[in-house]
Design a protein around this motif. Structure first.
Motif, PDB file in Angstrom:
ATOM      1  N   THR A  58       0.842  -1.205   0.000  1.00  0.00           N
ATOM      2  CA  THR A  58       0.000   0.000   0.000  1.00  0.00           C
ATOM      3  C   THR A  58       0.871   1.246   0.000  1.00  0.00           C
ATOM      4  O   THR A  58       0.592   2.214  -0.704  1.00  0.00           O
ATOM      5  N   GLU A  59       1.949   1.231   0.773  1.00  0.00           N
ATOM      6  CA  GLU A  59       2.854   2.382   0.824  1.00  0.00           C
ATOM      7  C   GLU A  59       3.557   2.596  -0.505  1.00  0.00           C
ATOM      8  O   GLU A  59       3.758   3.729  -0.918  1.00  0.00           O
ATOM      9  N   ILE A  60       3.901   1.510  -1.194  1.00  0.00           N
ATOM     10  CA  ILE A  60       4.575   1.618  -2.486  1.00  0.00           C
ATOM     11  C   ILE A  60       3.708   2.382  -3.469  1.00  0.00           C
ATOM     12  O   ILE A  60       4.187   3.202  -4.231  1.00  0.00           O
ATOM     13  N   GLN A  61       2.402   2.146  -3.436  1.00  0.00           N
ATOM     14  CA  GLN A  61       1.499   2.841  -4.341  1.00  0.00           C
ATOM     15  C   GLN A  61       1.494   4.348  -4.077  1.00  0.00           C
ATOM     16  O   GLN A  61       1.275   5.132  -4.976  1.00  0.00           O
ATOM     17  N   ARG A  62       1.712   4.763  -2.838  1.00  0.00           N
ATOM     18  CA  ARG A  62       1.685   6.172  -2.486  1.00  0.00           C
ATOM     19  C   ARG A  62       3.046   6.849  -2.635  1.00  0.00           C
ATOM     20  O   ARG A  62       3.129   8.057  -2.630  1.00  0.00           O
ATOM     21  N   LEU A  63       4.122   6.076  -2.732  1.00  0.00           N
ATOM     22  CA  LEU A  63       5.446   6.663  -2.822  1.00  0.00           C
ATOM     23  C   LEU A  63       5.648   7.314  -4.181  1.00  0.00           C
ATOM     24  O   LEU A  63       5.164   6.838  -5.200  1.00  0.00           O
ATOM     25  N   VAL A  64       6.366   8.407  -4.191  1.00  0.00           N
ATOM     26  CA  VAL A  64       6.648   9.156  -5.404  1.00  0.00           C
ATOM     27  C   VAL A  64       7.955   8.648  -5.995  1.00  0.00           C
ATOM     28  O   VAL A  64       8.910   8.383  -5.260  1.00  0.00           O
ATOM     29  N   THR A  65       8.009   8.504  -7.309  1.00  0.00           N
ATOM     30  CA  THR A  65       9.244   8.117  -7.980  1.00  0.00           C
ATOM     31  C   THR A  65       9.975   9.376  -8.460  1.00  0.00           C
ATOM     32  O   THR A  65       9.382  10.457  -8.549  1.00  0.00           O
ATOM     33  N   ALA A  66      11.233   9.204  -8.793  1.00  0.00           N
ATOM     34  CA  ALA A  66      12.012  10.325  -9.326  1.00  0.00           C
ATOM     35  C   ALA A  66      11.365  10.854 -10.599  1.00  0.00           C
ATOM     36  O   ALA A  66      11.277  12.067 -10.809  1.00  0.00           O
ATOM     37  N   GLU A  67      10.893   9.958 -11.440  1.00  0.00           N
ATOM     38  CA  GLU A  67      10.279  10.361 -12.710  1.00  0.00           C
ATOM     39  C   GLU A  67       8.986  11.145 -12.493  1.00  0.00           C
ATOM     40  O   GLU A  67       8.744  12.158 -13.143  1.00  0.00           O
ATOM     41  N   SER A  68       8.153  10.689 -11.558  1.00  0.00           N
ATOM     42  CA  SER A  68       6.902  11.414 -11.317  1.00  0.00           C
ATOM     43  C   SER A  68       7.170  12.754 -10.629  1.00  0.00           C
ATOM     44  O   SER A  68       6.436  13.719 -10.861  1.00  0.00           O
ATOM     45  N   LEU A  69       8.205  12.837  -9.828  1.00  0.00           N
ATOM     46  CA  LEU A  69       8.564  14.118  -9.223  1.00  0.00           C
ATOM     47  C   LEU A  69       8.950  15.117 -10.302  1.00  0.00           C
ATOM     48  O   LEU A  69       8.519  16.266 -10.277  1.00  0.00           O
ATOM     49  N   LEU A  70       9.731  14.678 -11.273  1.00  0.00           N
ATOM     50  CA  LEU A  70      10.165  15.569 -12.344  1.00  0.00           C
ATOM     51  C   LEU A  70       8.979  16.026 -13.198  1.00  0.00           C
ATOM     52  O   LEU A  70       8.889  17.185 -13.578  1.00  0.00           O
ATOM     53  N   GLU A  71       8.046  15.120 -13.481  1.00  0.00           N
ATOM     54  CA  GLU A  71       6.890  15.444 -14.314  1.00  0.00           C
ATOM     55  C   GLU A  71       5.868  16.315 -13.584  1.00  0.00           C
ATOM     56  O   GLU A  71       5.233  17.173 -14.181  1.00  0.00           O
ATOM     57  N   ASN A  72       5.672  16.075 -12.306  1.00  0.00           N
ATOM     58  CA  ASN A  72       4.641  16.772 -11.529  1.00  0.00           C
ATOM     59  C   ASN A  72       5.268  17.564 -10.397  1.00  0.00           C
ATOM     60  O   ASN A  72       4.792  17.534  -9.272  1.00  0.00           O
ATOM     61  N   HIS A  73       6.328  18.280 -10.694  1.00  0.00           N
ATOM     62  CA  HIS A  73       7.100  18.980  -9.676  1.00  0.00           C
ATOM     63  C   HIS A  73       6.238  19.979  -8.915  1.00  0.00           C
ATOM     64  O   HIS A  73       5.535  20.780  -9.524  1.00  0.00           O
ATOM     65  N   PRO A  74       6.296  19.932  -7.582  1.00  0.00           N
ATOM     66  CA  PRO A  74       5.576  20.948  -6.808  1.00  0.00           C
ATOM     67  C   PRO A  74       6.120  22.336  -7.133  1.00  0.00           C
ATOM     68  O   PRO A  74       7.252  22.475  -7.571  1.00  0.00           O
TER      69      PRO A  74
END
Length: 166
Positions: A7-23
């Motif tokens: 369940t935690e893995i599904q919520r963890l952010v990847t490096a790729e998703s951080l770059l695409e959806n950067h806060p």
């Protein structure tokens, strides 16, 4: 290292998703979790600027590799991902044979420079330095404006060299 549940893995952010959806705020990714950071103060920014210029000139004149300014992301851990951003960094030419990636740099820099902010705690600074060294960084510089000191850390010698900055 702690065990991560499915369940935690599904919520963890990847490096790729951080770059695409950067806060829209400064941040780092620590074991899949986004850690927001406040903007740096002017003293901090001026020190980082001076260090970037000096390290950059040395790197360019010696054709040693690539230097990076603040906020450049380096992937230093996978599954869960950790992306750290030093204040200044250097990567030797022999590690970049096919040009720089457009994404975060895969791996630690050879040199990571961290300028301490007034709100940094000793444990936070120690944790960050250890993360750099444990991920393959050859040298970490910790610059402390309050104490007017610089600390050099290396994994091979497991040494600390500290001197006053003039």
């Amino acid at each position: 290292m702690s065990t991560v549940t499915p369940t935690e893995i599904q919520r963890l952010v990847t490096a790729e998703s951080l770059l695409e959806n950067h806060p829209k705020q400064r941040c780092e990714l620590i074991q899949g979790e986004i850690k927001l950071m406040s903007p740096a103060g002017s003293e901090h920014g001026a020190i980082v600027g001076r260090l970037t210029v000096r390290i950059g000139l040395c790197v360019e004149q010696g054709q040693l590799g690539h230097f990076f300014g603040a906020e450049t992301g380096f992937i230093i851990e996978r599954d869960p991902d950790t992306v750290r951003a030093p204040d200044v960094a250097f990567v030797s030419a022999d590690r970049v044979t096919d040009g720089l990636p457009t994404q975060f740099f895969p791996g630690a820099p050879d040199l990571a420079v961290e300028v301490l902010s007034p709100g940094d705690t000793a444990s936070e600074v120690q944790e960050k330095a250890e993360a750099w060294l444990n991920s393959g960084c050859r040298e970490v510089w910790l610059i402390d404006p309050r104490r007017q000191s610089a600390t050099r850390l290396t994994p091979a010698e497991n040494s600390i060299v500290q001197r006053s900055v003039e």
